[in-house]
Design an enzyme around this catalytic site. Structure first.
Site, mmCIF file in Angstrom:
data_model
loop_
_atom_site.group_PDB
_atom_site.id
_atom_site.type_symbol
_atom_site.label_atom_id
_atom_site.label_comp_id
_atom_site.label_asym_id
_atom_site.label_seq_id
_atom_site.Cartn_x
_atom_site.Cartn_y
_atom_site.Cartn_z
ATOM 1 N N ILE A 14 0.865 -1.179 0.000
ATOM 2 C CA ILE A 14 0.000 0.000 0.000
ATOM 3 C C ILE A 14 0.902 1.229 0.000
ATOM 4 O O ILE A 14 1.352 1.697 1.044
ATOM 5 C CB ILE A 14 -0.975 -0.026 1.189
ATOM 6 C CG1 ILE A 14 -1.881 -1.250 1.051
ATOM 7 C CG2 ILE A 14 -1.808 1.256 1.227
ATOM 8 C CD1 ILE A 14 -2.948 -1.392 2.096
ATOM 9 N N HIS A 15 1.200 1.703 -1.201
ATOM 10 C CA HIS A 15 2.045 2.884 -1.389
ATOM 11 C C HIS A 15 1.152 4.088 -1.659
ATOM 12 O O HIS A 15 -0.043 4.056 -1.365
ATOM 13 C CB HIS A 15 3.065 2.635 -2.509
ATOM 14 C CG HIS A 15 2.435 2.251 -3.814
ATOM 15 N ND1 HIS A 15 2.030 3.176 -4.738
ATOM 16 C CD2 HIS A 15 2.109 1.029 -4.325
ATOM 17 C CE1 HIS A 15 1.485 2.548 -5.775
ATOM 18 N NE2 HIS A 15 1.528 1.236 -5.546
ATOM 19 N N ALA A 16 1.684 5.141 -2.229
ATOM 20 C CA ALA A 16 0.971 6.420 -2.345
ATOM 21 C C ALA A 16 -0.378 6.336 -3.058
ATOM 22 O O ALA A 16 -1.384 6.816 -2.534
ATOM 23 C CB ALA A 16 1.861 7.455 -3.033
ATOM 24 N N ALA A 19 -2.955 4.109 -1.171
ATOM 25 C CA ALA A 19 -3.251 4.758 0.111
ATOM 26 C C ALA A 19 -4.215 5.914 -0.104
ATOM 27 O O ALA A 19 -5.159 6.107 0.668
ATOM 28 C CB ALA A 19 -1.959 5.245 0.772
#
Length: 88
Positions: A14-16, A19
């Site tokens: 769950i990166h930018a 997210a």
């Protein structure tokens, strides 16, 4: 309070971008929505909080919601996790 545990299946965790999608979904509801990972709990309506966790593929996360529309919020977040290919 309603809660559900997910296993993160996205290769990048769950990166930018994912997210942001989760934060936007959680922010549509009045319920207090939190994400727990590795013993830490953050407000799921806070992009900085979610990003600070560094959630990787294979991680188990728990999303909890508390408030008048807690079930709606949790159902929407579950749908987002699945439709975005983030977890199961």
């Amino acid at each position: 309070m309603a809660q559900k545990t997910f296993k993160v299946t996205a290769d990048s965790g769950i990166h930018a971008r994912p997210a942001t999608v989760l934060v936007q979904t959680a922010s549509k509801y009045d319920a207090d929505v939190n994400l727990e990972y590795n013993g830490k709990t953050v407000n799921l309506k806070s992009i900085m909080g979610v990003m600070s966790l560094g959630i990787a593929k294979g991680a188990e996360i728990t999303i909890s919601a508390s408030g008048a529309d807690e079930n709606d919020a949790l159902n929407a977040l579950e749908e987002t996790m699945k439709s975005e290919g983030l977890g199961e």
